[in-house]
Scaffold this active site. Structure first.
Site, PDB file in Angstrom:
ATOM      1  N   CYS A  12       0.121   3.794   2.778  1.00 51.99           N
ATOM      2  CA  CYS A  12       0.557   3.250   4.065  1.00 51.99           C
ATOM      3  C   CYS A  12       2.028   3.581   4.315  1.00 51.99           C
ATOM      4  O   CYS A  12       2.432   3.858   5.449  1.00 51.99           O
ATOM      5  CB  CYS A  12       0.361   1.734   4.111  1.00 51.99           C
ATOM      6  SG  CYS A  12      -1.358   1.216   3.967  1.00 51.99           S
TER       7      CYS A  12
ATOM      8  N   CYS B  82       0.830  -1.202   0.000  1.00 49.39           N
ATOM      9  CA  CYS B  82       0.000   0.000   0.000  1.00 49.39           C
ATOM     10  C   CYS B  82       0.871   1.262   0.000  1.00 49.39           C
ATOM     11  O   CYS B  82       1.597   1.516   0.961  1.00 49.39           O
ATOM     12  CB  CYS B  82      -0.908  -0.033   1.222  1.00 49.39           C
ATOM     13  SG  CYS B  82      -1.831   1.470   1.521  1.00 49.39           S
TER      14      CYS B  82
END
Length: 177
Positions: free
Chosen positions: A104, A101
Site C-alpha cells: 500500500c 501494508c
C-alpha cells in the site's frame, strides 16, 4: 532478513525496519519556497520559517506539515458517499489501504505521481480500511491494496483491482474510463 535501526527524535525513540517489503515513503518538494523542516525543528506559521518551539508559541509539528504535502486525499465513508452521489465531471480512483501494508505504501507513491499527471481530470481518494471497517466490508475488500476505478459516466460499471499494479497498468485503466 530485515535490519533494524534506531533513530532518536527529540526525547522519543522510533524503530525503523529497512527491507524491500516495508519501504519508507519518500517526500517530495513541490516548490522552491516550501522547505521541509528537520525532525527537531518546528515551523512557525507567523514567521513562515523553521524555528525552535521555544521561540514560536504557535509552532506546528513537522509531522502535520508533512501530512499536508500528500496529494491523494484521505476521505471518510460519508465524504466518499457525498462525492460519488453528486454530479461530477471527473473520474474517481479510490485506494483502499492500511497503514501497516507494505505494498500500500508503494502504491501510494505511484498514486502521488498520477495525481500530478492527471490533474483535475481524475480525483484520487484513499480510505484507511482499519478506520473505515464498515465501508471495507460493504465493498467486499478482501486484499490490500485495492483500487476502485469509477467513471464520470454513471452508466459505466466501476472497475476493481486488488494488489500492487504497475504504473502503466493503472494509466491504461484510467484512460479507458
Amino acid at each position: 532478513m530485515a535490519t533494524v535501526c534506531t533513530i532518536s527524535i527529540s526525547t522519543t525513540t522510533a524503530l525503523l525496519f529497512s527491507s524491500s517489503v516495508v519501504p519508507v515513503p519518500r517526500l517530495k518538494r513541490y516548490s522552491k519556497e516550501r522547505v521541509l523542516p528537520s525532525l527537531s525543528a518546528r515551523r512557525c506559521p507567523s514567521l513562515n520559517a523553521v524555528t525552535s518551539s521555544r521561540i514560536c508559541s504557535r509552532a506546528v509539528s513537522p509531522l502535520s506539515v508533512r501530512a499536508s504535502l500528500y496529494l491523494v486525499q484521505k476521505v471518510t465513508a460519508q465524504e466518499l458517499n457525498k462525492i460519488l452521489t453528486s454530479e461530477r465531471t471527473f473520474s474517481v480512483v479510490v485506494d483502499f489501504y492500511a497503514t501497516w501494508c507494505g505494498p500500500c505504501i508503494l502504491l501510494a507513491q505511484e498514486l502521488e505521481q498520477l495525481v500530478v499527471e492527471y490533474g483535475n481530470r481524475v480525483k484520487f481518494l484513499k480510505i484507511d480500511t482499519d478506520e473505515e471497517y464498515d465501508v471495507a466490508v460493504d465493498m467486499q475488500i478482501r486484499g490490500l491494496p485495492t483500487l476502485v476505478f469509477i467513471s464520470k459516466d454513471a452508466e459505466k460499471d466501476a472497475l476493481r483491482a486488488e494488489g500492487l499494479l504497475p504504473l502503466n497498468e493503472i494509466r491504461n485503466i484510467i484512460d479507458s474510463l
